[in-house]
Design a protein around this motif. Structure first.
Motif, PDB file in Angstrom:
ATOM      1  N   PRO A 122      19.384  -0.261 -11.623  1.00  0.00           N
ATOM      2  CA  PRO A 122      18.581   0.765 -10.941  1.00  0.00           C
ATOM      3  C   PRO A 122      19.419   1.680 -10.044  1.00  0.00           C
ATOM      4  O   PRO A 122      19.116   2.868  -9.915  1.00  0.00           O
ATOM      5  CB  PRO A 122      17.574  -0.047 -10.125  1.00  0.00           C
ATOM      6  N   ILE A 123      20.488   1.154  -9.446  1.00  0.00           N
ATOM      7  CA  ILE A 123      21.368   2.001  -8.638  1.00  0.00           C
ATOM      8  C   ILE A 123      22.060   3.033  -9.521  1.00  0.00           C
ATOM      9  O   ILE A 123      22.156   4.217  -9.165  1.00  0.00           O
ATOM     10  CB  ILE A 123      22.399   1.147  -7.867  1.00  0.00           C
ATOM     11  N   ILE A 124      22.516   2.598 -10.689  1.00  0.00           N
ATOM     12  CA  ILE A 124      23.155   3.531 -11.623  1.00  0.00           C
ATOM     13  C   ILE A 124      22.158   4.604 -12.056  1.00  0.00           C
ATOM     14  O   ILE A 124      22.498   5.793 -12.112  1.00  0.00           O
ATOM     15  CB  ILE A 124      23.730   2.778 -12.839  1.00  0.00           C
ATOM     16  N   GLU A 125      20.933   4.225 -12.348  1.00  0.00           N
ATOM     17  CA  GLU A 125      19.907   5.203 -12.735  1.00  0.00           C
ATOM     18  C   GLU A 125      19.618   6.173 -11.594  1.00  0.00           C
ATOM     19  O   GLU A 125      19.443   7.366 -11.816  1.00  0.00           O
ATOM     20  CB  GLU A 125      18.625   4.499 -13.174  1.00  0.00           C
ATOM     21  N   PHE A 126      19.581   5.673 -10.365  1.00  0.00           N
ATOM     22  CA  PHE A 126      19.348   6.546  -9.207  1.00  0.00           C
ATOM     23  C   PHE A 126      20.478   7.560  -9.075  1.00  0.00           C
ATOM     24  O   PHE A 126      20.242   8.758  -8.852  1.00  0.00           O
ATOM     25  CB  PHE A 126      19.222   5.713  -7.922  1.00  0.00           C
ATOM     26  N   ILE A 127      21.716   7.103  -9.215  1.00  0.00           N
ATOM     27  CA  ILE A 127      22.871   7.999  -9.110  1.00  0.00           C
ATOM     28  C   ILE A 127      22.844   9.046 -10.215  1.00  0.00           C
ATOM     29  O   ILE A 127      23.097  10.230  -9.973  1.00  0.00           O
ATOM     30  CB  ILE A 127      24.187   7.197  -9.126  1.00  0.00           C
ATOM     31  N   ARG A 128      22.523   8.623 -11.433  1.00  0.00           N
ATOM     32  CA  ARG A 128      22.439   9.579 -12.545  1.00  0.00           C
ATOM     33  C   ARG A 128      21.374  10.633 -12.278  1.00  0.00           C
ATOM     34  O   ARG A 128      21.592  11.820 -12.518  1.00  0.00           O
ATOM     35  CB  ARG A 128      22.135   8.856 -13.855  1.00  0.00           C
ATOM     36  N   THR A 129      20.223  10.216 -11.783  1.00  0.00           N
ATOM     37  CA  THR A 129      19.143  11.161 -11.478  1.00  0.00           C
ATOM     38  C   THR A 129      19.552  12.082 -10.331  1.00  0.00           C
ATOM     39  O   THR A 129      19.325  13.294 -10.377  1.00  0.00           O
ATOM     40  CB  THR A 129      17.858  10.402 -11.116  1.00  0.00           C
ATOM     41  N   PHE A 130      20.155  11.513  -9.293  1.00  0.00           N
ATOM     42  CA  PHE A 130      20.600  12.290  -8.128  1.00  0.00           C
ATOM     43  C   PHE A 130      21.616  13.357  -8.526  1.00  0.00           C
ATOM     44  O   PHE A 130      21.604  14.460  -7.999  1.00  0.00           O
ATOM     45  CB  PHE A 130      21.201  11.338  -7.073  1.00  0.00           C
ATOM     46  N   MET A 131      22.479  13.034  -9.485  1.00  0.00           N
ATOM     47  CA  MET A 131      23.505  13.976  -9.934  1.00  0.00           C
ATOM     48  C   MET A 131      22.984  14.932 -10.999  1.00  0.00           C
ATOM     49  O   MET A 131      23.715  15.791 -11.482  1.00  0.00           O
ATOM     50  CB  MET A 131      24.719  13.207 -10.477  1.00  0.00           C
ATOM     51  N   GLY A 132      21.720  14.794 -11.379  1.00  0.00           N
ATOM     52  CA  GLY A 132      21.123  15.673 -12.362  1.00  0.00           C
ATOM     53  C   GLY A 132      21.488  15.340 -13.788  1.00  0.00           C
ATOM     54  O   GLY A 132      21.345  16.164 -14.672  1.00  0.00           O
ATOM     55  N   LEU A 133      21.941  14.133 -14.032  1.00  0.00           N
ATOM     56  CA  LEU A 133      22.333  13.742 -15.373  1.00  0.00           C
ATOM     57  C   LEU A 133      21.175  13.194 -16.199  1.00  0.00           C
ATOM     58  O   LEU A 133      21.309  12.971 -17.383  1.00  0.00           O
ATOM     59  CB  LEU A 133      23.453  12.696 -15.306  1.00  0.00           C
ATOM     60  N   GLY A 134      20.062  12.910 -15.564  1.00  0.00           N
ATOM     61  CA  GLY A 134      18.913  12.373 -16.275  1.00  0.00           C
ATOM     62  C   GLY A 134      19.064  10.887 -16.526  1.00  0.00           C
ATOM     63  O   GLY A 134      20.064  10.273 -16.155  1.00  0.00           O
ATOM     64  N   ASN A 135      18.072  10.313 -17.144  1.00  0.00           N
ATOM     65  CA  ASN A 135      18.077   8.890 -17.440  1.00  0.00           C
ATOM     66  C   ASN A 135      18.823   8.618 -18.730  1.00  0.00           C
ATOM     67  O   ASN A 135      18.947   9.488 -19.584  1.00  0.00           O
ATOM     68  CB  ASN A 135      16.647   8.352 -17.553  1.00  0.00           C
ATOM     69  N   ILE A 136      19.297   7.394 -18.866  1.00  0.00           N
ATOM     70  CA  ILE A 136      20.021   6.990 -20.076  1.00  0.00           C
ATOM     71  C   ILE A 136      19.044   6.881 -21.227  1.00  0.00           C
ATOM     72  O   ILE A 136      17.982   6.426 -21.130  1.00  0.00           O
ATOM     73  CB  ILE A 136      20.756   5.651 -19.873  1.00  0.00           C
TER      74      ILE A 136
END
Length: 100
Positions: free
Chosen positions: A86-100
């Motif tokens: 969930p931390i990785i998903e939060f970082i991806r969302t925060f950086m605008g990369l979207g979900n995996i």
């Protein structure tokens, strides 16, 4: 990036990520456990090689011998993944990369 869940009207949530992380930790540990058991036994120095260790383990302990220590391993692995993913998903969302 739209996910399958968004198309069906569901939103990805932290609870979904935690559940999927737990499941992936469980599957990952289940798949890797036999190799971990064999590695530990070979490194103990009681076997002449990997093949000897596999044959001896199966002959003396059966198939379940490759899953010795499974519950403690899952209890160690799943909490790590449940926090990490969930931390990785939060970082991806925060950086605008979207979900995996």
């Amino acid at each position: 990036v739209a996910s399958i869940n968004d198309k069906e009207g569901e939103k990805e949530s932290t609870f979904l990520h935690i559940g999927c992380a737990f499941g992936s930790g469980l599957v990952g540990q289940t798949v890797c456990m036999p190799a971990d058991v064999i590695k530990t036994k070979v490194l103990s120095g009681n076997y002449s090689g990997v093949g000897n260790c596999i044959m001896d383990t199966f002959a003396n302990e059966g198939f379940l011998g490759f899953y010795r220590g499974y519950i403690p391993a899952v209890m160690r692995q799943c909490p790590v993944i449940v926090v990490q993913m969930p931390i990785i998903e939060f970082i991806r969302t925060f950086m605008g990369l979207g979900n995996i």
